[in-house]
Design an enzyme around this catalytic site. Structure first.
Site, PDB file in Angstrom:
ATOM      1  N   ASP A   1     -38.783 -45.769 -25.759  1.00 40.89           N
ATOM      2  CA  ASP A   1     -38.062 -45.879 -25.186  1.00 40.89           C
ATOM      3  C   ASP A   1     -36.784 -46.478 -26.705  1.00 40.89           C
ATOM      4  O   ASP A   1     -36.964 -47.220 -27.305  1.00 40.89           O
ATOM      5  CB  ASP A   1     -37.700 -47.420 -24.529  1.00 40.89           C
TER       6      ASP A   1
ATOM      7  N   ASP B   1     -33.799 -41.248 -23.223  1.00 37.51           N
ATOM      8  CA  ASP B   1     -33.786 -42.000 -24.206  1.00 37.51           C
ATOM      9  C   ASP B   1     -34.917 -42.027 -23.824  1.00 37.51           C
ATOM     10  O   ASP B   1     -35.971 -43.412 -24.747  1.00 37.51           O
ATOM     11  CB  ASP B   1     -32.533 -42.537 -24.334  1.00 37.51           C
ATOM     12  N   GLU B   2     -35.951 -42.612 -22.977  1.00 39.42           N
ATOM     13  CA  GLU B   2     -37.117 -42.496 -22.479  1.00 39.42           C
ATOM     14  C   GLU B   2     -38.264 -41.553 -21.640  1.00 39.42           C
ATOM     15  O   GLU B   2     -37.982 -40.927 -21.112  1.00 39.42           O
ATOM     16  CB  GLU B   2     -37.033 -43.629 -21.301  1.00 39.42           C
TER      17      GLU B   2
END
Length: 493
Positions: free
Chosen positions: A11, A105-106
Site C-alpha cells: 500500500d 496504490d494497492e
C-alpha cells in the site's frame, strides 16, 4: 491458511498527497489534502501532516477545511498518479506473475508463485527499496499467510514500514481488533453485533459459529467466524472479472432544468462508452443512477437484446430510463453504467434502425442550457506553463486573478509566487512533469503525532521489520473525490 508468510500486501503511503508533495517543493512536510474542491467535494487522500488534525479520506471537504484550515487543498491529477502506479505495478510483476491490483496504490502479490517463498522478507525489503529508488515515494508492506492478515499487517506498518505475521501469531493479532477490521463487516453488521455485546474479533470467536449463524445467517455467519479465527483461503487472483463499468458526477448545485439533466446523461453515457471500449468490452444492461435533492437514490436499468458498445444505443437507452424518473425537485448526482459485460458485440442493427423512429427521445442541444459566463477556470494544484517564467502550478484563483507558484519537482527550495489575470495569454495548462526520485524521497515524510517510529514500535525504521502486534487498528479506506469538476478554490501552502 498457509504455513509461511508468502502473501504480500503493498500500500503506497498517502499516495495522491505524497505525489503532490513530491511534485511541489513548497508543500513538502506540510499538510496536503487532495479531492473535490466544490461545495460537495470529498477528500480522496490526506497527507500524514493533515491526518494529525483529523482529516481522512471520504470526509466532506468542507469539514476537512474546518479541521485543517491551513492545509493545501488540491484537485486530483490522475494522469500522473496512473503513471507512477504503472511503474510500481511493473516492479511487482518482476517479483511474481500473480498480482492482484486493488487500486492505483494497492495490490496483493503471491510470492510463492514467483519462487520467493523461501525468503519473503528479503523480497519485501528489496521491493520497498526499489519503489523508493524508482519513484521517490514510500510504501508500507504486510507479509502473512493469507490476504486478510497481509492487509492488516500493511495497515500496521504505516507509514513506510514492513510488518510480518509469523505462523502461530494470527489469533493474538486479530482478537483485540474491532469487528470492523474484518471484510464484510460494515456499520449495520457492526451495530447488530454490538447490541449482543460483540465488539472485538476475539468476541466473535468466543461467541461460536452457531451463534454467528443465528445472528447473521448461515453464509455470513460461517464466513465471519472463519475469518475471525484467522482462516482465509482466498487466493491472489490476477485477473478479477469486472462486472460493470460506470461513471457518475456530483453537481455543486442541484440540477432543476430538465434539458440540462438530459444533457448530463448524454455526456455521462459518452464517457461510459469510452471506458467500455478502452477495456475492450461490451455490455447488455444499461443502468442510470439518480440522487435527488433529498438524498434519495434511485437506479433504473434496461437489458438490451445483445451486448453493445455503441454510444448512440447506450445514450438513447439512458435517456429513456431517465424520462421515467421524477427530477422536479432537483438532482445532485447522476450516473450511467453498463453491466452484463462481454468480450464481443452482437447487435441487431436492423432492429435498432427500425426502432429509431418509434418513441425516440427528443433531440438535445450539443451544449447545456446557457449559464452565467465564467472566466477560465484555474484549479489549485493544476500544472501550468508561462511563456516567461516557465513551469509551475496553480496555488489559487479568484476575482479575476490566478496565483501561480513557479517550481518543478527537482527544485530543493520553494519557488517564486506570481499573480496574473485569469485570461493572461502567456499562461497555459501543461502536462505534469515527472517526479525526481531524489527529491521525492524527502517528500511527505512527516509522521502522525506519536508515530515517529511508524504506527507500531519498531515499524518504519528504514529496512527494519517488526513482528506484528495486536495493538494497532487498521485505517478505513473509502474512496472518493467529489465527482464533478470542482469550482475554483484556494490553496494555502
Amino acid at each position: 491458511m498457509r504455513s509461511a508468510p508468502t502473501i504480500l500486501h503493498l500500500d503506497m503511503d498517502a499516495f495522491f498527497a505524497a505525489v503532490e508533495q513530491a511534485s511541489k517543493p513548497s508543500l513538502r512536510g506540510k499538510p496536503v489534502v487532495v479531492g473535490g474542491l466544490g461545495p460537495r467535494g470529498v477528500v480522496s487522500t490526506a497527507s500524514y501532516e493533515a491526518r494529525v488534525h483529523g482529516v481522512h479520506s471520504a470526509m466532506a471537504m468542507a469539514h476537512a477545511r474546518r479541521l485543517s484550515p491551513n492545509a493545501a487543498y488540491l484537485v486530483p491529477r490522475f494522469g500522473i498518479y496512473r503513471q507512477i502506479s504503472e511503474a510500481v505495478m511493473a516492479l511487482l510483476h518482476e517479483v511474481s506473475p500473480l498480482i492482484e491490483p486493488l487500486s492505483l496504490d494497492e495490490a496483493f502479490v503471491d510470492l510463492e508463485a514467483g519462487g520467493h517463498g523461501a525468503d519473503p522478507r528479503a523480497v519485501a525489503r528489496r521491493l520497498r527499496a526499489e519503489i523508493r529508488a524508482s519513484t521517490g515515494l514510500t510504501a508500507s508492506v504486510g507479509l502473512a499467510g493469507s490476504k486478510l492478515l497481509a492487509k492488516i499487517a500493511s495497515e500496521q506498518a504505516k507509514p513506510d514500514g514492513l510488518v510480518v505475521v509469523e505462523p502461530g501469531t494470527e489469533r493474538a493479532l486479530l482478537e483485540p481488533m474491532p469487528v470492523r477490521t474484518l471484510p464484510g463487516v460494515g456499520p449495520a453488521t457492526a451495530e447488530h453485533l454490538r447490541r449482543v455485546g460483540i465488539t472485538t474479533v476475539g468476541e466473535i470467536v468466543h461467541a461460536g459459529e452457531p451463534e454467528l449463524v443465528r445472528l447473521l445467517g448461515k453464509a455470513h455467519g460461517t464466513g465471519l467466524h472463519s475469518m475471525a479465527a484467522g482462516l482465509d483461503n482466498r487466493p491472489v487472483v490476477a485477473d478479477r472479472d469486472v462486472k460493470s463499468i460506470s461513471v457518475e458526477d456530483t453537481f455543486d448545485a442541484d440540477l432543476t432544468d430538465r434539458a440540462h439533466v438530459r444533457y448530463e446523461i448524454d455526456r455521462l453515457a459518452e464517457r461510459c462508452v469510452q471506458r467500455l471500449r478502452g477495456a475492450g468490452r461490451s455490455g447488455r444492461t444499461v443502468v442510470v443512477k439518480v440522487r435527488r435533492y433529498d438524498f434519495s437514490t434511485l437506479t433504473r436499468s434496461e437489458t438490451l437484446r445483445a451486448p453493445t458498445d455503441d454510444p448512440g444505443l447506450v445514450r438513447e437507452t439512458a435517456r429513456r430510463l431517465m424520462e421515467a424518473v421524477d427530477t422536479t425537485g432537483g438532482v445532485r448526482l447522476l450516473g450511467v453504467g453498463v453491466a452484463g459485460l462481454a468480450d464481443f458485440t452482437q447487435e441487431d442493427l436492423f432492429a435498432h434502425a427500425a426502432g429509431e423512429g418509434e418513441n425516440a427521445p427528443e433531440e438535445l442541444p450539443s451544449a447545456p442550457p446557457p449559464a452565467p459566463e465564467r472566466a477560465r477556470l484555474w484549479w489549485p494544484g493544476q500544472d501550468v506553463e508561462h511563456e516567461t517564467y516557465g513551469s509551475g502550478w496553480v496555488q489559487g484563483s479568484g476575482v479575476g486573478r490566478v496565483t501561480v507558484r513557479f517550481e518543478v519537482p527537482s527544485d530543493t527550495v520553494p519557488g517564486r509566487v506570481r499573480t496574473f489575470a485569469v485570461d493572461d495569454p502567456a499562461l497555459a495548462h501543461r502536462d505534469p512533469l515527472p517526479l525526481d526520485p531524489g527529491e521525492a524521497a524527502g517528500a511527505g515524510r512527516g509522521k502522525e503525532e506519536g508515530a515517529g517510529q511508524g504506527e507500531e514500535e519498531g515499524v518504519g525504521q528504514g529496512e527494519e521489520d517488526a513482528q506484528s502486534s495486536p495493538a494497532s487498528r487498521p485505517k478505513s479506506r473509502s474512496g472518493g473525490g467529489g465527482g464533478s469538476e470542482p469550482d475554483v478554490g484556494t490553496s494555502i501552502p
